[in-house]
Design a protein around this motif. Structure first.
Motif, PDB file in Angstrom:
ATOM      1  N   GLN A   7     -67.531 -43.700  72.499  1.00  0.00           N
ATOM      2  CA  GLN A   7     -68.004 -44.835  73.394  1.00  0.00           C
ATOM      3  C   GLN A   7     -67.274 -45.880  73.435  1.00  0.00           C
ATOM      4  N   SER A  20     -72.142 -50.858  78.654  1.00  0.00           N
ATOM      5  CA  SER A  20     -71.077 -49.242  77.945  1.00  0.00           C
ATOM      6  C   SER A  20     -71.018 -48.177  78.570  1.00  0.00           C
ATOM      7  N   ILE A  65     -66.751 -49.771  75.186  1.00  0.00           N
ATOM      8  CA  ILE A  65     -68.046 -50.999  75.073  1.00  0.00           C
ATOM      9  C   ILE A  65     -66.543 -52.207  75.737  1.00  0.00           C
TER      10      ILE A  65
END
Length: 188
Positions: free
Chosen positions: A70, A83, A72
């Motif tokens: 992930q 994100s 961001i």
């Protein structure tokens, strides 16, 4: 991986200790006016998940994970602006919809930008980081699914270089509507 983008935003992979901020960003995303088209879960479902769920999620898609990452975008004031998560899918397995995965590929999901951070190239910076991560893991392509009525997202994905593959699947929350697969092939 860290990428500094225009206006001093920093794009980076989450860290396991970011779990509370991961949770908050997801809850904020689920309040977006098009969340019902963009996400498979509801705000209520996500809000009711225990802290351990978010801790596991931050470990499973944080720095060092080889199966998901992930990314961001952090604004100059430290707030998280948005994100994208890229999951690796292996050839010979089945995807979330039960379709066969024919080659090693990334699957982008959970794409969100706070409204006040849209239109400044930040979505491209998030995808640049996500795509680079997938290519480093020998993905042959990266794909994503977008609701047929989510024209804002379709426009952004096309701008990045994704194109419809022709695969259409029923939207799991409303089988009378569809999601379209968009793909981006690995550069030669």
């Amino acid at each position: 991986m860290t990428v500094v983008t225009r206006n001093d935003y920093v794009v980076r992979a989450i860290r396991p200790d970011d779990w509370e901020r991961v949770r908050q960003l997801r809850l904020d995303a689920l309040r977006d006016p098009v969340a019902h088209l963009a996400f498979l879960e509801t705000y209520e479902d996500a809000a009711n998940k225990p802290d351990s769920f978010w801790e596991d999620r931050a470990v499973g898609s944080g720095e060092g994970s080889t199966t998901a990452q992930q990314f961001i975008a952090e604004a100059p004031d430290g707030t998280w602006a948005g994100s994208v998560t890229v999951l690796m899918e292996e050839a010979g397995t089945q995807d979330w919809a039960g379709n066969p995965v024919e080659r090693r590929q990334g699957h982008a999901a959970g794409v969100f930008l706070r409204p006040e951070h849209r239109g400044n190239g930040l979505i491209e910076a998030l995808f640049e980081a996500g795509l680079a991560w997938a290519w480093q893991r020998d993905a042959e392509r990266v794909r994503l699914f977008v609701h047929e009525d989510n024209l804002r997202a379709q426009t952004a994905y096309r701008r990045i270089g994704f194109a419809p593959s022709g695969l259409v699947v029923a939207f799991s929350k409303d089988e009378t509507t569809n999601e379209l697969e968009f793909v981006l092939e690995r550069p030669s």
